[in-house]
Design an enzyme around this catalytic site. Structure first.
Site, PDB file in Angstrom:
ATOM      1  N   CYS A 112       0.805  -1.227   0.000  1.00 10.62           N
ATOM      2  CA  CYS A 112       0.000   0.000   0.000  1.00 10.62           C
ATOM      3  C   CYS A 112       0.839   1.278   0.000  1.00 10.62           C
ATOM      4  O   CYS A 112       0.330   2.359  -0.288  1.00 10.62           O
ATOM      5  CB  CYS A 112      -0.959   0.003   1.186  1.00 10.62           C
ATOM      6  SG  CYS A 112      -2.105  -1.391   1.180  1.00 10.62           S
ATOM      7  N   HIS A 252      -3.238   6.971   2.412  1.00 10.75           N
ATOM      8  CA  HIS A 252      -3.681   5.687   1.887  1.00 10.75           C
ATOM      9  C   HIS A 252      -5.080   5.393   2.409  1.00 10.75           C
ATOM     10  O   HIS A 252      -5.352   5.498   3.604  1.00 10.75           O
ATOM     11  CB  HIS A 252      -2.709   4.598   2.314  1.00 10.75           C
ATOM     12  CG  HIS A 252      -3.241   3.209   2.148  1.00 10.75           C
ATOM     13  ND1 HIS A 252      -3.789   2.773   0.959  1.00 10.75           N
ATOM     14  CD2 HIS A 252      -3.339   2.170   3.017  1.00 10.75           C
ATOM     15  CE1 HIS A 252      -4.188   1.520   1.101  1.00 10.75           C
ATOM     16  NE2 HIS A 252      -3.932   1.137   2.345  1.00 10.75           N
ATOM     17  N   ASN A 282     -10.468  -0.192  -0.222  1.00 10.64           N
ATOM     18  CA  ASN A 282      -9.012  -0.101  -0.107  1.00 10.64           C
ATOM     19  C   ASN A 282      -8.395  -0.689  -1.373  1.00 10.64           C
ATOM     20  O   ASN A 282      -8.465  -1.894  -1.605  1.00 10.64           O
ATOM     21  CB  ASN A 282      -8.555  -0.882   1.127  1.00 10.64           C
ATOM     22  CG  ASN A 282      -7.051  -0.842   1.344  1.00 10.64           C
ATOM     23  OD1 ASN A 282      -6.282  -0.548   0.438  1.00 10.64           O
ATOM     24  ND2 ASN A 282      -6.631  -1.170   2.558  1.00 10.64           N
TER      25      ASN A 282
END
Length: 331
Positions: A112, A252, A282
């Site tokens: 990520c 993020h 996500n």
């Protein structure tokens, strides 16, 4: 004046059909309310079998190049945890799909945090004079590695891609990237992982479950807030900015509670957080550029806005950077 990498275009791509919470709860011991209250997610996108990570990356890259007025690039960096194949890298395939010719093309794997790492490497090439233009893409098909029976991950992650075009410029101009802060802690290997598929375990030996993505959510939550806030403060110090100078925090998109806690740790009002996790979930390495493109398209990311970008991912890895958003074309 010191040479710097400057944002010249932005774009994103998503699979064609969204997947709502209601479509997932039937197979899991959960509910729409549970998902929304704990993650902030209403829907996400899963790529069909016919769509690879390179397809999403090429879609986002094409839009970013169009946003940049068709500017030529000689470097392509793809940040991804879900490449088309273990070998070769996905970036050369994306370059071919975009018709970029024999450009330098390579992948970055930092889960990520990957897009921030990819930005840093491309910005470094431009600052050194080794590149005259770069396309940086974060792209994922995380649905391919999710355990459909694991409530802790199956409802959180989605597929998508986002991209920025970088050009040479000078420090201090709108769109100039930097400074950067990057870090890692390999002691946290097991907190975010896909155990099988690499040299550590022979391909034929592991159980099928070892090919699924695993995450220890409680520990990740705490460390994500801790590491992103520290990295963000380092970047603010290097940039000479105060927290009050930040117009938008683009972190993020892991979980809406992580974003809220991060803003509190930094002392930023919640309304200064840019986010789209409710709509896309996500998307790992794609989350920051997707959030940037969506905010830009909606007109909530205005030229001159001072942005703080930060991410945390498997490895463990983390990173941050800052920039002033430039004037870019919108579709």
């Amino acid at each position: 004046m010191t040479r710097a990498a400057v944002v010249a275009g932005v774009g994103s791509a998503l699979p064609p059909v969204p997947v709502t919470n209601a479509e997932l709860v039937a197979a899991l011991d959960t509910s729409d309310e549970w998902i929304r209250t704990r993650t902030g997610i209403r829907q996400r996108y899963f790529a069909p079998d016919s769509m690879a990570t390179s397809d999403l990356a090429a879609g986002a890259g094409a839009k970013a190049l169009k946003s940049a007025g068709g500017r030529a690039v000689d470097t392509l960096v793809v940040a991804t945890t879900t490449p088309d194949r273990p070998c070769p890298a996905t970036a050369p395939t994306v370059a071919a799909k975009l018709g970029l010719g024999s450009v330098a093309a390579y992948d970055v794997a930092a889960v990520c945090s990957g897009f921030v790492y990819a930005l840093a490497t491309a910005a470094g090439l431009i600052a050194l004079g080794a590149s005259e233009g770069a396309l940086v893409i974060g792209a994922e098909t995380f649905s391919r590695i999710l355990d459909p029976a694991d409530r802790s991950t199956a409802v959180i992650f989605g597929d998508g891609a986002g991209a920025l075009v970088l050009r040479p410029g000078t420090e201090g101009e709108a769109g100039a990237l930097g400074p950067f802060d990057l870090g890692s802690d390999g002691e946290g290997l097991e907190l975010i992982t896909v155990p099988a598929g690499g040299s550590e375990r022979r391909p034929h030996a592991p159980a099928a479950a070892d090919h699924y993505f695993r995450m220890q959510g409680k520990q990740v939550f705490r460390l994500a807030v801790q590491r992103m806030s520290a990295s963000a403060r380092t970047v603010l110090d290097r940039a000479g900015w105060r927290v009050a100078d930040v117009d938008r925090l683009v972190s993020h998109q892991a979980n809406h509670r992580i974003t809220a806690r991060l803003a509190d740790e930094l002392g930023l009002p919640q309304e200064r957080c840019a986010g789209n996790i409710a709509e896309v979930g996500n998307t790992a390495a794609a989350s920051i550029p997707l959030a940037l493109d969506h905010a830009h398209a909606e007109g909530t990311l205005r030229p001159g806005a001072r942005l703080l970008l930060t991410a945390f991912g498997g490895g463990l890895t983390w990173g941050a950077t800052a920039l002033t958003w430039p004037a870019l074309d919108r579709d």
